[in-house]
Design an enzyme around this catalytic site. Structure first.
Site, PDB file in Angstrom:
ATOM      1  N   HIS A  23       0.850  -1.203   0.000  1.00  0.00           N
ATOM      2  CA  HIS A  23       0.000   0.000   0.000  1.00  0.00           C
ATOM      3  C   HIS A  23       0.879   1.243   0.000  1.00  0.00           C
ATOM      4  O   HIS A  23       0.769   2.086   0.903  1.00  0.00           O
ATOM      5  CB  HIS A  23      -0.909   0.065   1.223  1.00  0.00           C
ATOM      6  CG  HIS A  23      -2.117  -0.821   1.144  1.00  0.00           C
ATOM      7  ND1 HIS A  23      -2.881  -1.110   2.230  1.00  0.00           N
ATOM      8  CD2 HIS A  23      -2.696  -1.473   0.115  1.00  0.00           C
ATOM      9  CE1 HIS A  23      -3.883  -1.901   1.876  1.00  0.00           C
ATOM     10  NE2 HIS A  23      -3.785  -2.142   0.589  1.00  0.00           N
ATOM     11  N   HIS A  80     -12.167  -9.091  -5.430  1.00  0.00           N
ATOM     12  CA  HIS A  80     -11.830  -7.774  -4.835  1.00  0.00           C
ATOM     13  C   HIS A  80     -11.033  -7.033  -5.906  1.00  0.00           C
ATOM     14  O   HIS A  80     -10.140  -7.615  -6.516  1.00  0.00           O
ATOM     15  CB  HIS A  80     -11.009  -8.049  -3.571  1.00  0.00           C
ATOM     16  CG  HIS A  80     -10.390  -6.891  -2.885  1.00  0.00           C
ATOM     17  ND1 HIS A  80     -10.965  -5.652  -2.808  1.00  0.00           N
ATOM     18  CD2 HIS A  80      -9.209  -6.791  -2.195  1.00  0.00           C
ATOM     19  CE1 HIS A  80     -10.174  -4.854  -2.098  1.00  0.00           C
ATOM     20  NE2 HIS A  80      -9.103  -5.518  -1.725  1.00  0.00           N
ATOM     21  N   GLU A  82      -8.955  -4.472  -5.805  1.00  0.00           N
ATOM     22  CA  GLU A  82      -7.688  -3.782  -5.539  1.00  0.00           C
ATOM     23  C   GLU A  82      -6.620  -4.299  -6.509  1.00  0.00           C
ATOM     24  O   GLU A  82      -6.595  -5.480  -6.859  1.00  0.00           O
ATOM     25  CB  GLU A  82      -7.268  -3.999  -4.075  1.00  0.00           C
ATOM     26  CG  GLU A  82      -6.201  -3.012  -3.655  1.00  0.00           C
ATOM     27  CD  GLU A  82      -5.961  -2.962  -2.138  1.00  0.00           C
ATOM     28  OE1 GLU A  82      -6.662  -3.641  -1.380  1.00  0.00           O
ATOM     29  OE2 GLU A  82      -5.055  -2.210  -1.727  1.00  0.00           O
ATOM     30  N   ASP A  84      -3.695  -5.315  -6.516  1.00  0.00           N
ATOM     31  CA  ASP A  84      -2.878  -6.505  -6.270  1.00  0.00           C
ATOM     32  C   ASP A  84      -3.617  -7.780  -6.673  1.00  0.00           C
ATOM     33  O   ASP A  84      -3.004  -8.848  -6.768  1.00  0.00           O
ATOM     34  CB  ASP A  84      -2.397  -6.586  -4.810  1.00  0.00           C
ATOM     35  CG  ASP A  84      -3.498  -6.411  -3.786  1.00  0.00           C
ATOM     36  OD1 ASP A  84      -4.487  -5.735  -4.079  1.00  0.00           O
ATOM     37  OD2 ASP A  84      -3.365  -6.948  -2.672  1.00  0.00           O
ATOM     38  N   ASP A 173      -8.579 -11.266   0.771  1.00  0.00           N
ATOM     39  CA  ASP A 173      -7.667 -10.687   1.770  1.00  0.00           C
ATOM     40  C   ASP A 173      -7.851 -11.293   3.172  1.00  0.00           C
ATOM     41  O   ASP A 173      -6.879 -11.430   3.930  1.00  0.00           O
ATOM     42  CB  ASP A 173      -7.889  -9.177   1.887  1.00  0.00           C
ATOM     43  CG  ASP A 173      -7.222  -8.405   0.755  1.00  0.00           C
ATOM     44  OD1 ASP A 173      -6.260  -8.912   0.167  1.00  0.00           O
ATOM     45  OD2 ASP A 173      -7.688  -7.287   0.469  1.00  0.00           O
ATOM     46  N   TYR A 200      -1.166  -8.548   9.509  1.00  0.00           N
ATOM     47  CA  TYR A 200      -1.988  -8.258   8.334  1.00  0.00           C
ATOM     48  C   TYR A 200      -3.341  -7.715   8.783  1.00  0.00           C
ATOM     49  O   TYR A 200      -3.832  -6.706   8.276  1.00  0.00           O
ATOM     50  CB  TYR A 200      -2.159  -9.555   7.520  1.00  0.00           C
ATOM     51  CG  TYR A 200      -2.826  -9.333   6.194  1.00  0.00           C
ATOM     52  CD1 TYR A 200      -2.078  -9.112   5.046  1.00  0.00           C
ATOM     53  CD2 TYR A 200      -4.216  -9.334   6.086  1.00  0.00           C
ATOM     54  CE1 TYR A 200      -2.699  -8.890   3.832  1.00  0.00           C
ATOM     55  CE2 TYR A 200      -4.838  -9.107   4.887  1.00  0.00           C
ATOM     56  CZ  TYR A 200      -4.074  -8.901   3.758  1.00  0.00           C
ATOM     57  OH  TYR A 200      -4.688  -8.667   2.551  1.00  0.00           O
ATOM     58  N   HIS A 233      -3.272 -13.744  -0.111  1.00  0.00           N
ATOM     59  CA  HIS A 233      -1.863 -13.486   0.246  1.00  0.00           C
ATOM     60  C   HIS A 233      -1.421 -14.555   1.243  1.00  0.00           C
ATOM     61  O   HIS A 233      -2.114 -14.815   2.230  1.00  0.00           O
ATOM     62  CB  HIS A 233      -1.691 -12.127   0.922  1.00  0.00           C
ATOM     63  CG  HIS A 233      -2.112 -10.965   0.100  1.00  0.00           C
ATOM     64  ND1 HIS A 233      -1.389 -10.504  -0.987  1.00  0.00           N
ATOM     65  CD2 HIS A 233      -3.183 -10.137   0.202  1.00  0.00           C
ATOM     66  CE1 HIS A 233      -1.988  -9.458  -1.511  1.00  0.00           C
ATOM     67  NE2 HIS A 233      -3.095  -9.213  -0.817  1.00  0.00           N
TER      68      HIS A 233
HETATM   69 FE1  FEO Z   1      -7.210  -5.380  -0.372  1.00  0.00          FE
HETATM   70 FE2  FEO Z   1      -4.795  -7.736  -1.196  1.00  0.00          FE
HETATM   71  O1  FEO Z   1      -5.950  -6.258  -1.480  1.00  0.00           O
END
Ligand code: FEO
Length: 405
Positions: A23, A80, A82, A84, A173, A200, A233
């Site tokens: 981020h 999601h 985002e 990534d 996430d 996290y 992740h």
């Molecule tokens: Fe909220 Fe791994 O993106």
């Protein structure tokens, strides 16, 4: 490396072990991270769940090609938006022109906002399913874990059957970690998996604790069997499914331990001497504690340590009618991450203006935190009497931390 985590369910994501911040510079990632993506190759449908960060697009496509020709993908699920996770969406869609894109209703807004394409987007809701042939995908909205668009996919049994599916929750996430040392939790041997899981949560998800608790309730109500949780992740939870669900419940409720974290910055060592004296008071009262000299500590690790503690003792010199910048940032972070129910104590030295302790206490109040014991200050360099006052303050603060909340 492509792995078949369950029959017909392949991990096709990529690792980014060299990444040191996430981020922008919001969060440190000591081990780097992974961008997990999942390929389900079944009789009726071939489904890709999530993609990867754009610079890793070629590696994702190469991984998919180890299993199938991407042109055979019939659906892409974007859990999601985002970047990534959708950074490679345009390239995957180009390689899989027949694929429709499924996402949450809010995802239709954010995917359009990130990608500026007129792809038809199919919005799904909690409980909707996709029959892939021998498995059923069930969509589960996961709003605010981590964005309004977040959702999950359960890969389960064929329609009408109560068993026989892999029962894997592709959770995006939620339940993730910036962790690259093992692909599965039961292969993690470096002792860092749980720290990275909490880190996290604290740095990415903790402002939305109330929402997380509601999402956990909804997940329980669906009563889907879960044998594995595969986040977007880090490692897949295989042995620790119940443990990580319980940990998220604990985190979401912001449960704390009767311990204290001392955080301070100092200009000419006076506030450091005060921190040492305060700690002697904590010791005298038998309250466990850790200490972080903020300029030499990792900001997101400090926040992780603070998250599970009931007491925060924060020290700063007065600096230009304010607290030192590292302390100002910490106070800002505590408010931004919406830590609740903690006790805050303030200490620090000053030269010409006694502003530091008032600022720490008022900013703790703005964050909704209690200041149970008035802070302690000294001018210039602490005397023996000043240090004794610090120790008394530490002991009185410790008694509050020990009291049942
Ligand atoms: Fe909220 Fe791994 O993106």
């Amino acid at each position: 490396m492509v792995r078949e985590v369950a029959p017909k369910l392949y991990a096709v994501g990529v690792a980014d072990p060299d990444r040191r911040t996430f981020h922008g510079h919001e969060m440190s990632t000591a081990q780097g991270t992974t961008y997990n993506a999942w390929l389900i190759v079944d009789e009726k449908e071939t489904v890709l769940v999530d993609t990867v960060y754009e610079p890793f697009t070629d590696r994702l496509l190469a991984n998919i090609r180890e299993v199938i020709d991407p042109a055979g993908i019939t659906a892409i699920v974007a859990n999601h938006s985002e970047p990534d996770h959708t950074g490679a969406l345009a390239a995957v869609k180009a390689a899989a022109p027949k694929a429709r894109i499924l996402c949450s209703k809010r995802g239709t807004e954010s995917i359009r906002g990130w990608h500026h394409r007129d792809w038809p987007l199919q919005a799904v809701e909690t409980g909707e399913t996709l029959d892939t042939g021998t498995m059923t995908l069930t969509f589960i909205m996961a709003m605010m874990c981590h964005w309004p668009d977040s959702m999950m996919v359960h890969v389960g049994s064929p329609r009408g059957a109560s068993s026989g599916g892999p029962d894997v929750l592709l959770s995006n996430d939620a339940f993730g970690q910036h962790y690259t040392a093992a692909a599965f939790d039961d292969e993690a041997t470096d002792g860092r998996l749980w720290f990275e899981t909490e880190k996290y949560f604290v740095n990415i998800i903790s402002p939305y604790c109330r929402n997380v608790a509601a999402r956990l309730d909804e997940l329980e109500k669906l009563a889907l069997p879960i044998r594995m949780i595969a986040p977007s992740h880090g490692a897949v939870w295989r042995r620790g499914v119940a443990d990580v669900l319980a940990a998220y419940r604990r985190y979401a409720e912001q449960r704390t331990e009767p311990r204290t974290v001392v955080c301070y910055d100092t200009m000419y060592e006076s506030t450091r001497l005060m921190a040492e004296a305060v700690r002697r008071g904590l010791d005298a009262a038998g309250v466990p504690h850790t200490t972080h000299h903020l300029p030499t500590s990792d900001r997101s690790d400090v926040l992780t340590d603070l998250f599970g503690a009931r007491g925060f003792l924060i020290g700063s010199s007065t600096w230009h009618m304010n607290v030192l910048p590292t302390v100002a940032t910490l106070l800002d972070d505590i408010k931004t991450l919406r830590f609740k129910g903690r006790l805050v104590g303030a200490f620090g030295s000053y030269g010409w203006q006694k502003r530091n302790v008032d600022i720490i206490e008022s900013r703790a109040g703005e964050a909704g935190l209690e200041v149970p014991v008035p802070g302690v200050v000294c001018q210039w360099k602490p005397t023996a009497a000043d240090l004794a006052a610090c120790t008394t303050f530490g002991r009185r603060f410790a008694e509050k931390v020990k009291a049942p909340s």
